[in-house]
Scaffold this motif. Structure first.
Motif, mmCIF file in Angstrom:
data_model
loop_
_atom_site.group_PDB
_atom_site.id
_atom_site.type_symbol
_atom_site.label_atom_id
_atom_site.label_comp_id
_atom_site.label_asym_id
_atom_site.label_seq_id
_atom_site.Cartn_x
_atom_site.Cartn_y
_atom_site.Cartn_z
ATOM 1 N N LYS A 106 0.831 -1.213 0.000
ATOM 2 C CA LYS A 106 0.000 0.000 0.000
ATOM 3 C C LYS A 106 0.866 1.262 0.000
ATOM 4 C CE LYS A 106 -3.986 -0.173 1.973
ATOM 5 N NZ LYS A 106 -5.107 -0.210 2.952
ATOM 6 N N ALA A 123 1.255 5.262 0.481
ATOM 7 C CA ALA A 123 0.665 6.452 1.090
ATOM 8 C C ALA A 123 0.656 7.566 0.049
ATOM 9 C CB ALA A 123 1.480 6.870 2.308
ATOM 10 N N HIS A 151 0.441 10.230 -5.854
ATOM 11 C CA HIS A 151 -0.454 9.238 -6.461
ATOM 12 C C HIS A 151 -0.008 8.910 -7.891
ATOM 13 C CE1 HIS A 151 -4.613 8.409 -8.416
ATOM 14 N NE2 HIS A 151 -4.146 7.281 -7.912
ATOM 15 N N ASP A 201 -2.027 -0.162 -4.526
ATOM 16 C CA ASP A 201 -3.073 0.064 -3.534
ATOM 17 C C ASP A 201 -2.706 1.353 -2.800
ATOM 18 O OD1 ASP A 201 -5.322 -0.343 -2.026
ATOM 19 O OD2 ASP A 201 -4.439 -1.869 -0.728
ATOM 20 N N PHE A 202 -3.702 2.115 -2.344
ATOM 21 C CA PHE A 202 -3.421 3.451 -1.822
ATOM 22 C C PHE A 202 -4.085 3.716 -0.478
ATOM 23 C CE2 PHE A 202 -3.358 3.758 -6.510
ATOM 24 C CZ PHE A 202 -2.019 4.096 -6.680
ATOM 25 N N GLU A 203 -3.405 4.537 0.308
ATOM 26 C CA GLU A 203 -3.933 5.056 1.569
ATOM 27 C C GLU A 203 -3.736 6.570 1.569
ATOM 28 O OE1 GLU A 203 -5.548 5.037 5.482
ATOM 29 O OE2 GLU A 203 -5.392 3.348 4.072
ATOM 30 N N ILE A 246 -3.163 10.079 3.017
ATOM 31 C CA ILE A 246 -2.574 10.534 4.291
ATOM 32 C C ILE A 246 -2.472 12.070 4.394
ATOM 33 C CG2 ILE A 246 -1.362 8.422 4.937
ATOM 34 C CD1 ILE A 246 0.361 11.211 2.980
ATOM 35 N N GLY A 258 1.297 7.467 9.060
ATOM 36 C CA GLY A 258 0.796 6.303 8.329
ATOM 37 C C GLY A 258 1.813 5.182 8.208
ATOM 38 N N LYS A 264 -0.257 1.821 8.534
ATOM 39 C CA LYS A 264 -1.455 1.988 7.706
ATOM 40 C C LYS A 264 -1.101 1.958 6.220
ATOM 41 C CE LYS A 264 -3.997 4.704 11.128
ATOM 42 N NZ LYS A 264 -4.512 6.055 11.483
ATOM 43 N N ALA A 265 0.145 2.310 5.897
ATOM 44 C CA ALA A 265 0.660 2.244 4.527
ATOM 45 C C ALA A 265 2.079 1.708 4.588
ATOM 46 C CB ALA A 265 0.623 3.623 3.869
#
Length: 284
Positions: free
Chosen positions: A107, A109, A118, A137-139, A141, A150, A155-156
């Motif tokens: 993932k 961030a 991104h 895959d993205f989170e 932040i 993160g 989380k990432a």
């Protein structure tokens, strides 16, 4: 005196704007130029332009081209930094990931969708032959502070941001940099809202002339390396390396560059179509 709002990231690339504001150069030319820091980067500035919170932005090339095609009523009026942006690929210092190959399918961030963090994740994935649907895959932040939280909290897994801005976080063992991913085109352009440009073209020209005078001799400013190191909390040897790699521009973006950016974004399925040069760029 006309108030003109401009946005940009609070990074060393934009020191030339600060110097002009500090010396009252814009005010003396009849423009009340107001600078706004965008810690959320290009995605946040695109929203600022769309909402009319700012009239101008110093913004990532790929991000503004994508957003104009997505409905942002703005135009590119000049390249600001001609050299590529060197995106560092970072993981938490305690992460088990050691190489770019290790983060495939994990993932990323990102500050927000449509941001440089991104879009460049797609460029990095393509460079490494990943499956763009399966291996990304993205989170979200929001900003650099959010990335620290993160990645530290898991989380990432990785985060892409300008190498020299994040260098202090590598030095203090918050992040570990496992690779770099230079943008394949000039990194920063200046964009202006179309409505504003229609009625304020001469003011925009004046502002560009002032900042261009600064950037054309930026590297010759006495002790500029120490000034940057102190203001942005960088090591002086890192600043000197950054200065050696960075070239500013006083010209508008070329048709070839716009075509290259669009070809890349279209191939990655980030934009649905390619636009004519004159729909994206205004020649002043």
């Amino acid at each position: 005196m006309k108030t003109i709002n401009i946005g940009g990231v609070p990074e060393h690339f934009n020191l030339a704007w600060y110097l002009g504001l500090k010396n009252a150069e814009y005010k003396n030319s009849g423009s009340n130029l107001r600078w706004k820091d965008y810690f959320g980067g290009t995605g946040a500035m695109c929203k600022g332009l769309r909402d009319g919170d700012i009239d101008m932005a110093v913004i990532l090339t790929e991000g503004i081209i994508k957003d104009i095609i997505a409905g942002n009523k703005s135009k590119i009026v000049q390249v600001f930094v001609e050299s590529p942006l060197i995106w560092g690929i970072h993981v938490s210092h305690d992460s088990n990931y050691k190489t770019i190959k290790d983060i495939k399918g994990t993932k990323a961030a990102i500050s927000r969708y449509g941001s440089g963090s991104h879009l460049m994740a797609y460029i990095n994935a393509q460079n490494n032959g990943w499956d763009l649907k399966e291996d990304l895959d993205f989170e979200v932040i929001k900003n650099l502070d959010g990335a620290v939280k993160g990645l530290t909290e898991g989380k990432a897994d990785y985060f892409m941001w300008e190498k020299f801005t994040t260098k202090p976080l590598v030095d203090n063992s918050t992040f570990r940099r496992i690779g770099n991913c230079p943008s394949p085109w000039p990194c920063f352009v200046i964009a202006v809202r179309e409505d504003f440009l229609k009625t304020n073209k001469e003011d925009v020209k004046t502002i560009l002339n002032i900042v261009n005078a600064t950037t054309s001799e930026f590297k010759d400013i006495p002790s500029i390396d120490r000034m940057i190191a102190n203001r942005y909390e960088q090591e002086i040897e890192d600043v000197q390396e950054w200065l050696s790699l960075t070239e500013w521009s006083q010209e508008n973006i070329s048709k070839d560059t716009v075509a290259k950016v669009q070809d890349e974004l279209f191939a990655l399925d980030i934009i649905p179509e390619k636009w004519d040069y004159n729909e994206l760029v205004e020649k002043l």
